[in-house]
Write a protein that holds these residues in place. Structure first.
Motif, PDB file in Angstrom:
ATOM      1  N   ALA A  47      34.684-157.679 -41.141  1.00  0.00           N
ATOM      2  CA  ALA A  47      33.966-157.176 -42.324  1.00  0.00           C
ATOM      3  C   ALA A  47      33.136-158.290 -42.948  1.00  0.00           C
ATOM      4  O   ALA A  47      31.988-158.076 -43.367  1.00  0.00           O
ATOM      5  N   PHE A  48      33.728-159.479 -43.019  1.00  0.00           N
ATOM      6  CA  PHE A  48      32.995-160.621 -43.586  1.00  0.00           C
ATOM      7  C   PHE A  48      31.745-160.916 -42.747  1.00  0.00           C
ATOM      8  O   PHE A  48      30.640-161.067 -43.305  1.00  0.00           O
ATOM      9  N   SER A  51      37.858-160.624 -40.993  1.00  0.00           N
ATOM     10  CA  SER A  51      36.797-161.471 -40.435  1.00  0.00           C
ATOM     11  C   SER A  51      35.620-160.614 -39.968  1.00  0.00           C
ATOM     12  O   SER A  51      34.455-160.977 -40.174  1.00  0.00           O
ATOM     13  N   ALA A  64      33.337-168.191 -48.997  1.00  0.00           N
ATOM     14  CA  ALA A  64      32.971-168.213 -47.574  1.00  0.00           C
ATOM     15  C   ALA A  64      31.463-167.995 -47.413  1.00  0.00           C
ATOM     16  O   ALA A  64      30.829-168.603 -46.535  1.00  0.00           O
ATOM     17  N   ARG A  65      30.890-167.149 -48.269  1.00  0.00           N
ATOM     18  CA  ARG A  65      29.427-166.973 -48.216  1.00  0.00           C
ATOM     19  C   ARG A  65      28.726-168.312 -48.468  1.00  0.00           C
ATOM     20  O   ARG A  65      27.801-168.672 -47.749  1.00  0.00           O
ATOM     21  N   ARG A 120      39.751-165.438 -52.647  1.00  0.00           N
ATOM     22  CA  ARG A 120      38.994-164.509 -51.787  1.00  0.00           C
ATOM     23  C   ARG A 120      38.077-163.587 -52.604  1.00  0.00           C
ATOM     24  O   ARG A 120      38.346-163.299 -53.765  1.00  0.00           O
ATOM     25  N   GLN A 121      37.030-163.131 -51.944  1.00  0.00           N
ATOM     26  CA  GLN A 121      36.070-162.159 -52.508  1.00  0.00           C
ATOM     27  C   GLN A 121      35.353-162.721 -53.733  1.00  0.00           C
ATOM     28  O   GLN A 121      34.950-161.969 -54.618  1.00  0.00           O
ATOM     29  N   ALA A 122      35.192-164.042 -53.761  1.00  0.00           N
ATOM     30  CA  ALA A 122      34.489-164.678 -54.882  1.00  0.00           C
ATOM     31  C   ALA A 122      33.269-165.443 -54.403  1.00  0.00           C
ATOM     32  O   ALA A 122      32.685-166.214 -55.169  1.00  0.00           O
ATOM     33  N   GLY A 123      32.906-165.271 -53.120  1.00  0.00           N
ATOM     34  CA  GLY A 123      31.677-165.875 -52.619  1.00  0.00           C
ATOM     35  C   GLY A 123      31.836-167.250 -51.986  1.00  0.00           C
ATOM     36  O   GLY A 123      30.837-167.861 -51.610  1.00  0.00           O
ATOM     37  N   TRP A 146      45.726-167.124 -42.693  1.00  0.00           N
ATOM     38  CA  TRP A 146      45.291-166.038 -41.784  1.00  0.00           C
ATOM     39  C   TRP A 146      46.170-164.804 -42.009  1.00  0.00           C
ATOM     40  O   TRP A 146      45.661-163.690 -42.019  1.00  0.00           O
ATOM     41  N   ASN A 181      41.489-158.927 -36.336  1.00  0.00           N
ATOM     42  CA  ASN A 181      41.111-159.575 -37.598  1.00  0.00           C
ATOM     43  C   ASN A 181      39.976-158.800 -38.271  1.00  0.00           C
ATOM     44  O   ASN A 181      38.808-159.178 -38.249  1.00  0.00           O
ATOM     45  N   ALA A 230      29.084-158.398 -43.319  1.00  0.00           N
ATOM     46  CA  ALA A 230      28.445-158.597 -44.638  1.00  0.00           C
ATOM     47  C   ALA A 230      27.481-159.778 -44.611  1.00  0.00           C
ATOM     48  O   ALA A 230      26.503-159.809 -45.367  1.00  0.00           O
ATOM     49  N   VAL A 259      36.642-170.697 -40.209  1.00  0.00           N
ATOM     50  CA  VAL A 259      36.374-170.672 -41.657  1.00  0.00           C
ATOM     51  C   VAL A 259      37.595-170.064 -42.323  1.00  0.00           C
ATOM     52  O   VAL A 259      38.180-169.108 -41.815  1.00  0.00           O
ATOM     53  N   GLY A 260      38.004-170.642 -43.433  1.00  0.00           N
ATOM     54  CA  GLY A 260      39.148-170.099 -44.156  1.00  0.00           C
ATOM     55  C   GLY A 260      38.992-170.346 -45.637  1.00  0.00           C
ATOM     56  O   GLY A 260      38.439-171.363 -46.062  1.00  0.00           O
ATOM     57  N   VAL A 261      39.491-169.397 -46.427  1.00  0.00           N
ATOM     58  CA  VAL A 261      39.446-169.488 -47.893  1.00  0.00           C
ATOM     59  C   VAL A 261      40.855-169.211 -48.414  1.00  0.00           C
ATOM     60  O   VAL A 261      41.526-168.269 -47.942  1.00  0.00           O
TER      61      VAL A 261
HETATM   62  C1  LIG Z   1      37.185-164.030 -43.963  1.00  0.00           C
HETATM   63  C2  LIG Z   1      37.226-164.965 -45.185  1.00  0.00           C
HETATM   64  C3  LIG Z   1      36.843-166.373 -44.746  1.00  0.00           C
HETATM   65  C4  LIG Z   1      36.243-164.441 -46.241  1.00  0.00           C
HETATM   66  O1  LIG Z   1      36.252-165.357 -47.328  1.00  0.00           O
HETATM   67  P1  LIG Z   1      35.783-164.942 -48.816  1.00  0.00           P
HETATM   68  O2  LIG Z   1      35.525-166.183 -49.574  1.00  0.00           O
HETATM   69  O3  LIG Z   1      36.758-163.976 -49.377  1.00  0.00           O
HETATM   70  O4  LIG Z   1      34.407-164.180 -48.525  1.00  0.00           O
HETATM   71  P2  LIG Z   1      33.204-163.985 -49.599  1.00  0.00           P
HETATM   72  O5  LIG Z   1      33.788-163.706 -50.949  1.00  0.00           O
HETATM   73  O6  LIG Z   1      32.270-165.125 -49.504  1.00  0.00           O
HETATM   74  O7  LIG Z   1      32.534-162.652 -49.053  1.00  0.00           O
HETATM   75  C5  LIG Z   1      31.212-162.609 -48.483  1.00  0.00           C
HETATM   76  C6  LIG Z   1      30.931-161.164 -48.143  1.00  0.00           C
HETATM   77  O8  LIG Z   1      31.875-160.694 -47.174  1.00  0.00           O
HETATM   78  C7  LIG Z   1      32.591-159.560 -47.687  1.00  0.00           C
HETATM   79  N1  LIG Z   1      33.991-159.672 -47.300  1.00  0.00           N
HETATM   80  C8  LIG Z   1      34.732-160.800 -47.263  1.00  0.00           C
HETATM   81  N2  LIG Z   1      36.001-160.510 -46.869  1.00  0.00           N
HETATM   82  C9  LIG Z   1      36.038-159.169 -46.696  1.00  0.00           C
HETATM   83  C10 LIG Z   1      37.080-158.278 -46.343  1.00  0.00           C
HETATM   84  N3  LIG Z   1      38.330-158.685 -46.055  1.00  0.00           N
HETATM   85  N4  LIG Z   1      36.780-156.949 -46.254  1.00  0.00           N
HETATM   86  C11 LIG Z   1      35.531-156.494 -46.521  1.00  0.00           C
HETATM   87  N5  LIG Z   1      34.482-157.320 -46.874  1.00  0.00           N
HETATM   88  C12 LIG Z   1      34.761-158.631 -46.966  1.00  0.00           C
HETATM   89  C13 LIG Z   1      32.463-159.668 -49.182  1.00  0.00           C
HETATM   90  O9  LIG Z   1      32.623-158.415 -49.809  1.00  0.00           O
HETATM   91  C14 LIG Z   1      31.086-160.241 -49.347  1.00  0.00           C
HETATM   92  O10 LIG Z   1      30.114-159.220 -49.198  1.00  0.00           O
HETATM   93  P3  LIG Z   1      28.811-159.210 -50.167  1.00  0.00           P
HETATM   94  O11 LIG Z   1      28.314-160.634 -50.245  1.00  0.00           O
HETATM   95  O12 LIG Z   1      27.896-158.278 -49.456  1.00  0.00           O
HETATM   96  O13 LIG Z   1      29.306-158.724 -51.480  1.00  0.00           O
HETATM   97  C15 LIG Z   1      38.654-164.974 -45.835  1.00  0.00           C
HETATM   98  O14 LIG Z   1      39.094-163.642 -46.044  1.00  0.00           O
HETATM   99  C16 LIG Z   1      39.722-165.709 -45.007  1.00  0.00           C
HETATM  100  O15 LIG Z   1      39.900-166.919 -45.158  1.00  0.00           O
HETATM  101  N6  LIG Z   1      40.429-164.946 -44.135  1.00  0.00           N
HETATM  102  C17 LIG Z   1      41.466-165.560 -43.292  1.00  0.00           C
HETATM  103  C18 LIG Z   1      40.863-166.469 -42.262  1.00  0.00           C
HETATM  104  C19 LIG Z   1      39.920-165.758 -41.310  1.00  0.00           C
HETATM  105  O16 LIG Z   1      40.165-164.656 -40.846  1.00  0.00           O
HETATM  106  N7  LIG Z   1      38.770-166.431 -41.016  1.00  0.00           N
HETATM  107  C20 LIG Z   1      37.726-165.876 -40.167  1.00  0.00           C
HETATM  108  C21 LIG Z   1      37.976-165.987 -38.723  1.00  0.00           C
HETATM  109  S1  LIG Z   1      37.693-167.650 -38.080  1.00  0.00           S
END
Ligand SMILES: CC(C)(COP(=O)(O)OP(=O)(O)OC[C@H]1O[C@@H](n2cnc3c(N)ncnc32)[C@H](O)[C@@H]1OP(=O)(O)O)[C@@H](O)C(=O)NCCC(=O)NCCS
Length: 174
Positions: A136-137, A134, A104-105, A99-102, A38, A131, A140, A92-94
């Motif tokens: 932005a994710f 989270s 979490a999607r 990160r940014q490789a799809g 986180w 956060n 998206a 959800v966590g990656v």
């Molecule tokens: C939030 C989190 C789960 C995203 O995981 P990720 O695998 O990097 O996300 P993805 O690569 O699958 O991204 C999916 C979409 O979200 C967008 N996105 C993901 N993280 C982003 C960020 N920090 N800022 C802007 N956009 C973001 C991606 O660009 C992508 O958009 P697109 O499909 O339109 O191109 C990861 O950053 C994480 O583990 N963060 C810490 C834990 C957390 O905050 N969890 C959520 C709260 S419970």
């Protein structure tokens, strides 16, 4: 190499990553990484929000992602017992290097597909106002955010989880 218990993802996984269901033996590994993954101030309590019960009683609606380096990500979610049309993503966590490789999607899309098959028409989640990653994710991923007050520059529900525990709520139709 996917094992027999590997779950077919609903969208592409990063190279070498596979999905499976958690067991309660995954609990220790997941709680040991959450504060680091986180990476936000004031989150030392996060492991307490993921008690072992989630890995015992919500395993069939949750996922562990793995690669050659071990734990790659996870999603802890469930279908609402009180509101049968709703599904909920609790955590959800990656891993930071993935990160940014799809990933979490793929975790979300797979959760959406399974929830829809099970009869759900909506998925919900929450996060803290600080956060931004989270938020932005979830934007998206097509979630609408809601709140009743501007807190730390974003719309959030004041005292949602108790005094001072403000949350941004997300919802998305399936
Ligand atoms: C939030 C989190 C789960 C995203 O995981 P990720 O695998 O990097 O996300 P993805 O690569 O699958 O991204 C999916 C979409 O979200 C967008 N996105 C993901 N993280 C982003 C960020 N920090 N800022 C802007 N956009 C973001 C991606 O660009 C992508 O958009 P697109 O499909 O339109 O191109 C990861 O950053 C994480 O583990 N963060 C810490 C834990 C957390 O905050 N969890 C959520 C709260 S419970």
């Amino acid at each position: 190499m996917p094992t027999e218990s590997a779950i077919e993802p609903a969208s592409d996984l990063p190279h070498d990553v596979t999905l499976r269901r958690p067991t309660e033996h995954d609990h220790a590994a997941v709680v040991s990484v959450v504060v680091d993954w986180w990476g936000l101030p004031g989150t030392s309590h996060l492991p307490l929000l993921l008690p072992r019960l989630f890995f015992q009683h919500f395993a069939d609606t949750s996922f562990i992602a793995e690669d050659a380096d071990g734990l790659a990500g996870f999603l802890v979610g469930f279908r609402s017992a009180s509101q049968p049309g709703d599904a909920y993503v609790h955590f959800v966590g990656v891993r930071p290097d993935l990160r940014q490789a799809g990933l979490a999607r793929a975790l979300y899309e797979t959760f959406f597909a399974e929830s829809k098959t099970a009869g759900c028409h909506r998925v919900n989640a929450i996060t803290g106002p600080g956060n931004r990653g989270s938020q932005a994710f979830h934007a998206a991923m097509g979630f609408a955010a809601s709140g009743d007050t501007e807190i730390e520059g974003v719309l959030a529900w004041r005292d949602y989880d108790g005094p001072g525990e403000h949350r941004v709520a997300f919802t998305r139709e399936l």
